[in-house]
Design a protein around this motif. Structure first.
Motif, PDB file in Angstrom:
ATOM      1  N   UNK A  24       6.383   1.147   2.654  1.00  9.24           N
ATOM      2  CA  UNK A  24       6.002   0.487   1.391  1.00  9.24           C
ATOM      3  C   UNK A  24       5.152  -0.743   1.653  1.00  9.24           C
ATOM      4  N   UNK A  25       5.598  -1.571   2.616  1.00  9.29           N
ATOM      5  CA  UNK A  25       4.851  -2.780   2.973  1.00  9.29           C
ATOM      6  C   UNK A  25       3.462  -2.400   3.496  1.00  9.29           C
ATOM      7  N   UNK A  26       3.411  -1.388   4.363  1.00  8.03           N
ATOM      8  CA  UNK A  26       2.131  -0.931   4.937  1.00  8.03           C
ATOM      9  C   UNK A  26       1.188  -0.424   3.847  1.00  8.03           C
ATOM     10  N   UNK A  27       1.724   0.392   2.944  1.00  9.50           N
ATOM     11  CA  UNK A  27       0.930   0.912   1.818  1.00  9.50           C
ATOM     12  C   UNK A  27       0.418  -0.252   0.968  1.00  9.50           C
ATOM     13  N   UNK A  28       1.326  -1.215   0.714  1.00  6.95           N
ATOM     14  CA  UNK A  28       0.950  -2.405  -0.060  1.00  6.95           C
ATOM     15  C   UNK A  28      -0.172  -3.170   0.613  1.00  6.95           C
ATOM     16  N   UNK A  29      -0.079  -3.355   1.934  1.00 11.20           N
ATOM     17  CA  UNK A  29      -1.117  -4.072   2.693  1.00 11.20           C
ATOM     18  C   UNK A  29      -2.440  -3.316   2.660  1.00 11.20           C
ATOM     19  N   UNK A  31      -3.390  -1.251   0.359  1.00  9.48           N
ATOM     20  CA  UNK A  31      -3.867  -1.399  -1.023  1.00  9.48           C
ATOM     21  C   UNK A  31      -4.549  -2.758  -1.210  1.00  9.48           C
ATOM     22  N   UNK A  32      -3.865  -3.823  -0.715  1.00  3.89           N
ATOM     23  CA  UNK A  32      -4.441  -5.176  -0.803  1.00  3.89           C
ATOM     24  C   UNK A  32      -5.783  -5.236  -0.085  1.00  3.89           C
ATOM     25  N   UNK A  33      -5.831  -4.624   1.103  1.00  2.00           N
ATOM     26  CA  UNK A  33      -7.061  -4.585   1.889  1.00  2.00           C
ATOM     27  C   UNK A  33      -8.162  -3.850   1.124  1.00  2.00           C
ATOM     28  N   UNK A  34      -7.782  -2.731   0.516  1.00  2.93           N
ATOM     29  CA  UNK A  34      -8.725  -1.959  -0.305  1.00  2.93           C
ATOM     30  C   UNK A  34      -9.260  -2.785  -1.464  1.00  2.93           C
ATOM     31  N   UNK A  35      -8.355  -3.514  -2.128  1.00  6.34           N
ATOM     32  CA  UNK A  35      -8.758  -4.391  -3.241  1.00  6.34           C
ATOM     33  C   UNK A  35      -9.718  -5.466  -2.723  1.00  6.34           C
ATOM     34  N   UNK A  39     -13.494  -5.935  -3.839  1.00  7.77           N
ATOM     35  CA  UNK A  39     -13.990  -7.204  -4.387  1.00  7.77           C
ATOM     36  C   UNK A  39     -15.185  -7.708  -3.584  1.00  7.77           C
ATOM     37  N   UNK A  40     -15.087  -7.599  -2.249  1.00  7.67           N
ATOM     38  CA  UNK A  40     -16.190  -8.035  -1.378  1.00  7.67           C
ATOM     39  C   UNK A  40     -17.450  -7.232  -1.683  1.00  7.67           C
ATOM     40  N   UNK A  41     -17.292  -5.905  -1.802  1.00  7.01           N
ATOM     41  CA  UNK A  41     -18.437  -5.032  -2.130  1.00  7.01           C
ATOM     42  C   UNK A  41     -19.003  -5.407  -3.491  1.00  7.01           C
ATOM     43  N   UNK A  42     -18.105  -5.646  -4.450  1.00  9.71           N
ATOM     44  CA  UNK A  42     -18.505  -6.044  -5.806  1.00  9.71           C
ATOM     45  C   UNK A  42     -19.308  -7.344  -5.757  1.00  9.71           C
TER      46      UNK A  42
END
Length: 108
Positions: A24-29, A31-35, A39-42
């Motif tokens: 769960x923590x890994x998936x969350x991280x 996901x955060x990285x993806x966000x 945002x960086x790409x945006x």
């Protein structure tokens, strides 16, 4: 024997809980990285868009300045042309006047 089995089962459940928690923590991280990447790409996209817009503004300002310069050159040329026409008019007038004087003096 049963108590041992129960202990092992509890241990496995506890271990499984830990694994699920880490997943769960890994998936969350991730996901955060993806966000963050999103945002960086945006932001890069927005920045590129703004630079592009700025480039267009600079081009338009350049064109406007060029047009103002062309207009001032045209006004200057028109002014020069006006002066030339004025001088031609004065010269023609003087020649006409001179011709008239010569004609009058030679006739009388």
């Amino acid at each position: 024997g049963l108590v041992y089995q129960l202990g092992v089962s509890v241990g496995l459940v506890y271990h499984l809980g830990w694994c699920i928690s880490w997943v769960g923590v890994s998936v969350g991280l991730v996901y955060q990285l993806g966000v963050s990447v999103g945002l960086a790409i945006n932001w890069v996209g927005v920045s590129v868009g703004l630079v592009y817009q700025l480039g267009w503004c600079i081009i338009w300002i350049g064109k406007s300045v060029g047009l103002v310069y062309q207009l001032s050159v045209s006004v200057g040329l028109a002014y020069q042309l006006g002066w030339c026409i004025s001088w031609v008019g004065v010269s023609v007038g003087l020649v006409y006047h001179l011709g008239w004087c010569i004609y009058k003096h030679s006739y009388y």
